[in-house]
Design a protein around this motif. Structure first.
Motif, short mmCIF file in Angstrom:
data_model
loop_
_atom_site.label_atom_id
_atom_site.label_comp_id
_atom_site.label_asym_id
_atom_site.label_seq_id
_atom_site.Cartn_x
_atom_site.Cartn_y
_atom_site.Cartn_z
N GLN A 159 0.82 -1.20 0.00
CA GLN A 159 0.00 0.00 0.00
C GLN A 159 0.86 1.26 0.00
O GLN A 159 0.54 2.26 -0.65
CB GLN A 159 -0.95 -0.01 1.21
N ARG A 160 2.00 1.19 0.71
CA ARG A 160 2.93 2.33 0.72
C ARG A 160 3.54 2.53 -0.66
O ARG A 160 3.68 3.67 -1.13
CB ARG A 160 4.02 2.08 1.77
N ILE A 161 3.90 1.46 -1.33
CA ILE A 161 4.44 1.56 -2.69
C ILE A 161 3.40 2.17 -3.61
O ILE A 161 3.71 3.06 -4.43
CB ILE A 161 4.88 0.17 -3.19
N ALA B 145 7.59 -8.60 -28.57
CA ALA B 145 7.58 -9.96 -28.03
C ALA B 145 7.51 -9.93 -26.51
O ALA B 145 6.88 -10.79 -25.88
CB ALA B 145 8.81 -10.73 -28.48
N SER B 146 8.15 -8.93 -25.89
CA SER B 146 8.10 -8.76 -24.44
C SER B 146 7.60 -7.36 -24.11
O SER B 146 8.40 -6.42 -23.92
CB SER B 146 9.46 -9.00 -23.79
N TRP B 147 6.30 -7.20 -24.05
CA TRP B 147 5.71 -5.91 -23.64
C TRP B 147 5.96 -5.68 -22.15
O TRP B 147 6.07 -4.54 -21.71
CB TRP B 147 4.24 -5.90 -23.97
N ARG B 148 6.06 -6.78 -21.39
CA ARG B 148 6.38 -6.63 -19.98
C ARG B 148 7.66 -5.83 -19.78
O ARG B 148 7.74 -4.96 -18.89
CB ARG B 148 6.54 -8.00 -19.32
N SER B 149 8.69 -6.13 -20.57
CA SER B 149 9.96 -5.43 -20.41
C SER B 149 9.81 -3.93 -20.61
O SER B 149 10.41 -3.14 -19.88
CB SER B 149 10.99 -5.99 -21.42
N ILE B 150 8.98 -3.54 -21.57
CA ILE B 150 8.76 -2.12 -21.83
C ILE B 150 8.03 -1.47 -20.65
O ILE B 150 8.41 -0.40 -20.17
CB ILE B 150 7.95 -1.93 -23.13
N LEU B 151 6.97 -2.13 -20.16
CA LEU B 151 6.22 -1.58 -19.03
C LEU B 151 7.04 -1.57 -17.74
O LEU B 151 6.97 -0.63 -16.96
CB LEU B 151 4.93 -2.40 -18.82
N TRP B 152 7.80 -2.63 -17.53
CA TRP B 152 8.54 -2.78 -16.28
C TRP B 152 9.55 -1.66 -16.09
O TRP B 152 9.78 -1.21 -14.96
CB TRP B 152 9.24 -4.14 -16.27
N ARG B 153 10.12 -1.17 -17.18
CA ARG B 153 11.18 -0.17 -17.05
C ARG B 153 10.65 1.22 -16.72
O ARG B 153 11.43 2.18 -16.66
CB ARG B 153 12.04 -0.16 -18.33
N ARG B 154 9.35 1.34 -16.47
CA ARG B 154 8.84 2.61 -15.96
C ARG B 154 9.26 2.84 -14.52
O ARG B 154 9.32 3.99 -14.06
CB ARG B 154 7.31 2.64 -16.05
N TRP B 155 9.55 1.75 -13.79
CA TRP B 155 10.02 1.91 -12.42
C TRP B 155 11.42 2.54 -12.43
O TRP B 155 12.26 2.17 -13.25
CB TRP B 155 10.07 0.56 -11.70
N PRO B 156 11.69 3.48 -11.53
CA PRO B 156 12.98 4.19 -11.58
C PRO B 156 14.19 3.30 -11.31
O PRO B 156 15.31 3.67 -11.69
CB PRO B 156 12.83 5.27 -10.50
N SER B 157 13.99 2.15 -10.69
CA SER B 157 15.13 1.29 -10.37
C SER B 157 15.17 0.03 -11.24
O SER B 157 15.95 -0.89 -10.96
CB SER B 157 15.05 0.87 -8.89
N ASN C 164 15.51 -1.50 0.19
CA ASN C 164 16.44 -2.21 -0.69
C ASN C 164 15.76 -3.29 -1.53
O ASN C 164 16.28 -3.68 -2.58
CB ASN C 164 17.57 -2.83 0.13
N LYS C 165 14.60 -3.78 -1.10
CA LYS C 165 13.89 -4.77 -1.91
C LYS C 165 13.36 -4.16 -3.21
O LYS C 165 13.01 -4.89 -4.13
CB LYS C 165 12.73 -5.37 -1.11
N TRP D 28 16.82 -3.76 -10.39
CA TRP D 28 17.74 -4.03 -11.49
C TRP D 28 17.68 -5.50 -11.90
O TRP D 28 17.43 -6.38 -11.07
CB TRP D 28 19.17 -3.69 -11.10
N ASP D 29 17.95 -5.75 -13.17
CA ASP D 29 17.78 -7.09 -13.71
C ASP D 29 18.87 -8.08 -13.29
O ASP D 29 18.76 -9.27 -13.58
CB ASP D 29 17.69 -7.03 -15.24
N VAL D 30 19.89 -7.62 -12.64
CA VAL D 30 20.82 -8.50 -11.92
C VAL D 30 21.26 -7.73 -10.69
O VAL D 30 21.57 -6.54 -10.76
CB VAL D 30 22.01 -8.94 -12.81
N ARG D 31 21.25 -8.41 -9.55
CA ARG D 31 21.54 -7.73 -8.29
C ARG D 31 21.97 -8.76 -7.25
O ARG D 31 21.63 -9.94 -7.38
CB ARG D 31 20.30 -6.99 -7.78
N PRO D 32 22.70 -8.33 -6.22
CA PRO D 32 22.90 -9.22 -5.08
C PRO D 32 21.56 -9.39 -4.36
O PRO D 32 20.85 -8.41 -4.13
CB PRO D 32 23.90 -8.44 -4.19
N SER D 33 21.19 -10.60 -4.03
CA SER D 33 19.94 -10.82 -3.33
C SER D 33 19.99 -10.20 -1.94
O SER D 33 21.03 -10.23 -1.27
CB SER D 33 19.66 -12.32 -3.21
#
Length: 367
Positions: free
Chosen positions: A108-110, A170-182, A211-212, A216-221
């Motif tokens: 809800q905060r997000i 082919a991947s519309w998700r990728s286009i939409l997902w990159r609206r997030w600043p991180s 931090n969650k 980014w598409d690769v990150r330290p967990s």
């Protein structure tokens, strides 16, 4: 198989839909409660039409594949108890005006902080974790993984249809997902300290709340002693998920070997990397992409073959070469989720055919 083969685990996000229309069904808490009683731990996602599964950690890809098959089947059964259908698709093929946000304080905060980005979510990805010695190593590995991210996106592209129409991607998700600043490809990091400094600035600016939210598409967990690769659409089939996991582990093992020999990662420009992302999202596995090291345009099928060749020693070490070779050949013949969705749409231009194709792929090999 070597005793030093890193473990690998997979997280798959799924859409809950109305069986006939394919519209998102906001029932994730009900399905998760039913799953819990059946001994299955489902994670709730930002929107209430999504659930996420998490595999155990494995050294053997065959064992991982078996678990993924069982998991999809059992979660689909739990969804059916509430009149919903489980779909492995990266965007809803039919959608309402918005999505109810899951009723937890953090989500809800997000939603309050990021507005319509959160309310137009419903995006499903696949996250692969590979064990690494420590967070410093995870950051160095991420530098080596960066140039490989676009081909992994092309491989799993599974979101060609949205709002009942072809998106042209082919991947519309990728286009939409990159609206997030991180979201998207990470920067090239000099060290763990460099990574943590950038994350701290993002948190201070409000572009992430914790931090969650480092998407980014690769990150330290933040949770496990792993490097997490999260570029991919949720794969149409479990075999594609297992193929993705095997390839990513091979990339990470190859990176660890390079780091051990002080071989630096290619310092690929962020702008060029984003261009390669766009090509991968636009055409998927059936089009052309960018060889980011050689600086030339190459069909994605050739880039995939080159990737398999480049990490062949790691695949041999992990015992995955045979599986990867067969799975890549099968995928080239059958097509990934995006190709299957478009073929279904072109048969009669009926969205019902697309939904049926997605549903069949979701449980292909799982029954």
């Amino acid at each position: 198989m070597s005793a030093h083969v890193p473990t690998v685990g997979v997280e798959e996000e799924f859409l809950l839909t109305e069986p006939d229309s394919g519209a998102p069904a906001p029932k994730n808490t009900l399905v998760a409660d039913t799953a819990k009683r059946a001994g299955i731990d489902l994670q709730l996602e930002l929107t209430s039409c999504q659930v996420e599964t998490s595999s155990r950690v494995h050294t053997d890809i065959g064992a991982l594949l078996t678990e993924l098959r069982t998991s999809r089947r059992r979660v689909a059964e739990c969804a059916a108890e509430h009149g919903t259908r489980l779909l492995a698709v990266a965007v809803p093929p039919t959608v309402p005006a918005g999505y109810p946000v899951t009723d937890t304080p953090r989500y809800q905060r997000i939603a309050h902080s990021f507005g319509m980005i959160a309310h137009e979510q419903g995006l499903c990805g696949c996250h692969v974790h590979v064990a690494v010695p420590d967070r410093e190593t995870a950051v160095l590995v991420s530098n080596h993984v960066r140039p490989r991210l676009p081909i992994l996106l092309a491989l799993t592209a599974n979101s060609a249809i949205y709002r009942g129409s072809e998106t042209g991607y082919a991947s519309w998700r990728s286009i939409l997902w990159r609206r997030w600043p991180s979201a998207g490809p990470p920067p090239y990091f000099a060290s763990l300290g460099d990574y943590e400094s950038i994350v701290a600035m993002m948190r201070a600016s409000g572009s992430i709340l914790d931090n969650k939210m480092v998407y980014w598409d690769v990150r330290p967990s933040e949770t496990f002693p792993t490097v997490e690769i999260r570029v991919s659409d949720v794969a149409a089939t479990v075999e594609e998920s297992a193929l993705l996991a095997a390839l990513i582990r091979g990339i990470v093992v190859t990176a660890l070997e390079a780091i051990a020999h002080d071989i630096p990662a290619p310092a690929v420009s962020g702008d060029v990397l984003r261009a390669a992302y766009w090509n991968a999202a636009r055409s998927g596995l059936d089009g052309a992409g960018l060889d980011l090291v050689a600086g030339r345009v190459v069909p994605h099928q050739e880039l995939l073959a080159a990737l398999v060749d480049d990490i062949s020693s790691a695949l041999d070490r992990c015992g995955d070469r045979g599986f990867v070779t067969e799975a890549v050949s099968a995928l080239a013949e059958r097509g990934n989720g995006a190709r299957r969705q478009l073929a279904a749409m072109h048969r009669r231009h009926e969205i019902a055919d697309v939904i049926s194709e997605i549903a069949d792929a979701t449980l292909e090999g799982c029954r």
